[in-house]
Design a protein around this motif. Structure first.
Motif, short mmCIF file in Angstrom:
data_model
loop_
_atom_site.label_atom_id
_atom_site.label_comp_id
_atom_site.label_asym_id
_atom_site.label_seq_id
_atom_site.Cartn_x
_atom_site.Cartn_y
_atom_site.Cartn_z
N LYS A 1 0.84 -1.20 0.00
CA LYS A 1 0.00 0.00 0.00
C LYS A 1 0.88 1.26 0.00
N LEU A 2 2.00 1.19 0.72
CA LEU A 2 2.93 2.33 0.77
C LEU A 2 3.56 2.63 -0.59
N LEU A 3 3.75 1.60 -1.38
CA LEU A 3 4.31 1.82 -2.72
C LEU A 3 3.41 2.72 -3.55
N ASN A 4 2.11 2.56 -3.39
CA ASN A 4 1.15 3.36 -4.14
C ASN A 4 0.94 4.74 -3.54
N ASP A 5 1.15 4.86 -2.23
CA ASP A 5 0.93 6.14 -1.56
C ASP A 5 1.92 6.30 -0.41
N PRO A 6 3.06 6.94 -0.67
CA PRO A 6 4.10 7.08 0.36
C PRO A 6 3.68 7.95 1.56
N LYS A 7 2.51 8.59 1.48
CA LYS A 7 2.05 9.44 2.58
C LYS A 7 1.32 8.66 3.67
N LEU A 8 1.30 7.35 3.56
CA LEU A 8 0.62 6.53 4.57
C LEU A 8 1.54 6.37 5.78
N GLU A 9 1.71 7.46 6.50
CA GLU A 9 2.67 7.53 7.60
C GLU A 9 2.39 6.55 8.73
N SER B 1 -2.71 8.39 24.94
CA SER B 1 -1.31 8.16 25.26
C SER B 1 -1.11 6.99 26.21
N SER B 2 -2.06 6.78 27.12
CA SER B 2 -1.92 5.66 28.05
C SER B 2 -2.37 4.33 27.45
N SER B 3 -3.07 4.37 26.32
CA SER B 3 -3.59 3.14 25.71
C SER B 3 -2.77 2.66 24.51
N LEU B 4 -1.82 3.47 24.08
CA LEU B 4 -1.01 3.08 22.92
C LEU B 4 -0.10 1.91 23.26
N PRO B 5 0.19 1.07 22.27
CA PRO B 5 1.22 0.05 22.50
C PRO B 5 2.51 0.75 22.90
N VAL C 1 2.43 9.16 16.42
CA VAL C 1 1.12 8.62 16.05
C VAL C 1 0.18 9.74 15.60
N ILE C 2 0.14 10.81 16.36
CA ILE C 2 -0.77 11.92 16.02
C ILE C 2 -0.37 12.53 14.68
N LYS C 3 0.91 12.77 14.49
CA LYS C 3 1.39 13.35 13.22
C LYS C 3 1.09 12.41 12.04
N ALA C 4 1.31 11.12 12.24
CA ALA C 4 1.07 10.14 11.17
C ALA C 4 -0.41 10.07 10.82
N CYS C 5 -1.27 10.08 11.82
CA CYS C 5 -2.72 10.00 11.56
C CYS C 5 -3.22 11.25 10.85
N ILE C 6 -2.66 12.41 11.18
CA ILE C 6 -3.04 13.64 10.48
C ILE C 6 -2.59 13.56 9.02
N THR C 7 -1.36 13.14 8.80
CA THR C 7 -0.84 13.03 7.43
C THR C 7 -1.67 12.04 6.61
N PHE D 1 -7.58 13.88 15.61
CA PHE D 1 -6.14 14.00 15.76
C PHE D 1 -5.65 15.44 15.59
N GLN D 2 -6.37 16.26 14.83
CA GLN D 2 -6.00 17.67 14.76
C GLN D 2 -6.23 18.34 16.12
N GLU D 3 -7.29 17.93 16.80
CA GLU D 3 -7.56 18.46 18.14
C GLU D 3 -6.50 17.96 19.12
N LEU D 4 -6.18 16.68 19.08
CA LEU D 4 -5.20 16.12 20.02
C LEU D 4 -3.80 16.69 19.77
N ASP D 5 -3.54 17.10 18.54
CA ASP D 5 -2.25 17.69 18.19
C ASP D 5 -1.98 18.95 19.02
N LYS D 6 -3.02 19.63 19.44
CA LYS D 6 -2.87 20.86 20.23
C LYS D 6 -2.27 20.58 21.60
#
Length: 111
Positions: free
Chosen positions: A22-30, A78-82, A90-96, A104-109
């Motif tokens: 999937k990344l080959l087709n879309d390198p923005k899949l952070e 943050s407490s539930s992440l692996p 994670v937040i930056k990747a989900c926004i991208t 995630f835009q809200e959590l980015d704040k």
């Protein structure tokens, strides 16, 4: 290495191979890159998506009720992440990748 560990590693590799295609087709899949780089299993990723789905529902409900501070959701995420994953990455990747973008835009704040 026993047979069970070997099968588990094969399953992870197969899952990561699907994400790489999937990344080959879309390198923005952070988020996919993060999953691969940190050795996240398909089960762990599924739990993450389930967590995000629940958090997004809470976010929408709280927003509808007039909430303006969402720090408790940030803390819950943050407490539930692996342990292998970093909250900022994670937040930056989900926004991208535009996954639960409003949440995630809200959590980015809170970074």
């Amino acid at each position: 290495m026993n047979e069970l560990e070997l099968l588990e590693r094969i399953n992870i590799l197969e899952y990561h191979q699907k994400l790489l295609l999937k990344l080959l087709n879309d390198p923005k899949l952070e988020l996919y890159k993060l999953i691969i780089e940190n050795g996240i299993t398909e089960q762990e990723a599924g739990q993450f998506y389930f967590l995000c789905d629940n958090m997004n529902k809470k976010f929408e409900e709280q927003k509808a009720e007039g909430y303006i501070y969402f720090h408790p959701l940030f803390h819950e995420l943050s407490s539930s992440l692996p342990p292998k994953l970093n909250i900022k990455d994670v937040i930056k990747a989900c926004i991208t990748q535009k996954i639960y973008l409003a949440l995630f835009q809200e959590l980015d704040k809170y970074l």
